[in-house]
Design a protein around this motif. Structure first.
Motif: not given
Ligand SMILES: C[S@@+](CC[C@H](N)C(=O)[O-])C[C@H]1O[C@@H](n2cnc3c(N)ncnc32)[C@H](O)[C@@H]1O
Length: 212
Positions: A51, A53, A76, A103, A132, A135-136, A139
């Motif tokens: 991914l 971001i 994203m 994100y 964030i 969150q990374v 994920d």
């Protein structure tokens, strides 16, 4: 989403409404280290999930396509204008998913990724940066990597103020935030324009949740 974050995202979206069309002609002259970072990503398992971001106009996505031919790649970005530019670039025969959204706003539920890339997007996240990056961390697969290239610091307060006008924080805080959540494998600070600013190349493996 909190109102101040919503407002910030709206400002960024507006900023890129104009800048998306001139982005690739202008940014090569100061967004240094992007290719170098990608070339230093360690080997990933077969069919890795990747991914980016804040993928912007998709420059890194096309390089990732080349470097990881068997990868499932996601890009994203909160700016629809940037995503539109990216859509014209990516290989239509490949499984590249472009997502227009912010994100960190909890609307998206991704399967874990083997690699998450942030290229000159982390410095735009302001007060949201820590949330964030957490969150990374969530994920990523347990052995996943984060790769970051971004503005690091500057000795010149006028430059810091100028960058702030362009929604960029250049305050020397990124490395400590990244080290808390990821085990560093590459940390390099490099000078741009004889030291007007330094930029950071960072690759780290996800720390076990119990350690953070
Ligand atoms: C300086 S550009 C970098 C683009 C690209 N990664 C590159 O290296 O050329 C930063 C991008 O991050 C996006 N961005 C900022 N905050 C974001 C968020 N919370 N979620 C997704 N994208 C975001 C912006 O819209 C912008 O396209």
């Amino acid at each position: 989403m909190e109102p101040d974050i919503e407002l910030r995202n709206k400002k960024i979206e507006r900023y890129y409404r104009l800048h998306s069309s001139i982005y690739d002609w202008t940014r090569w002259s100061f967004l240094f280290g992007r290719e170098e970072l990608l070339n230093r990503i360690p080997e990933l398992p077969p069919n890795p999930r990747i991914l980016e971001i804040g993928c912007g106009t998709g420059t890194n996505l096309t390089n990732l396509e080349y470097l990881f031919p068997d990868a499932l790649i996601y890009g994203m970005d909160l700016s629809g204008d940037m995503i539109r530019q990216a859509r014209t670039k990516v290989d239509k025969s490949r499984q590249i998913t472009l997502v227009n959204g912010a994100y960190g706003d909890n609307k998206f539920n991704f399967e874990p990724f083997n690699l998450i890339l942030l290229s000159y997007s982390l410095s735009m996240l302001g007060s949201q940066a820590e949330q964030i990056m957490k969150q990374v961390h969530r994920d990523l697969t347990s052995d996943g990597y984060v790769a970051v290239v971004d503005f690091s610091d500057t000795r010149f307060s006028w430059f810091q103020r100028w960058m702030k006008l362009n929604h960029v924080a250049i305050d020397g805080q990124l490395t400590s935030l990244l080290n808390r959540l990821f085990i560093p494998r590459l940390t390099q600070h490099k000078k741009a324009y004889l030291g007007l600013w330094r930029y950071l190349l960072f690759i780290g493996r996800r720390r076990p949740s119990a350690d953070i």
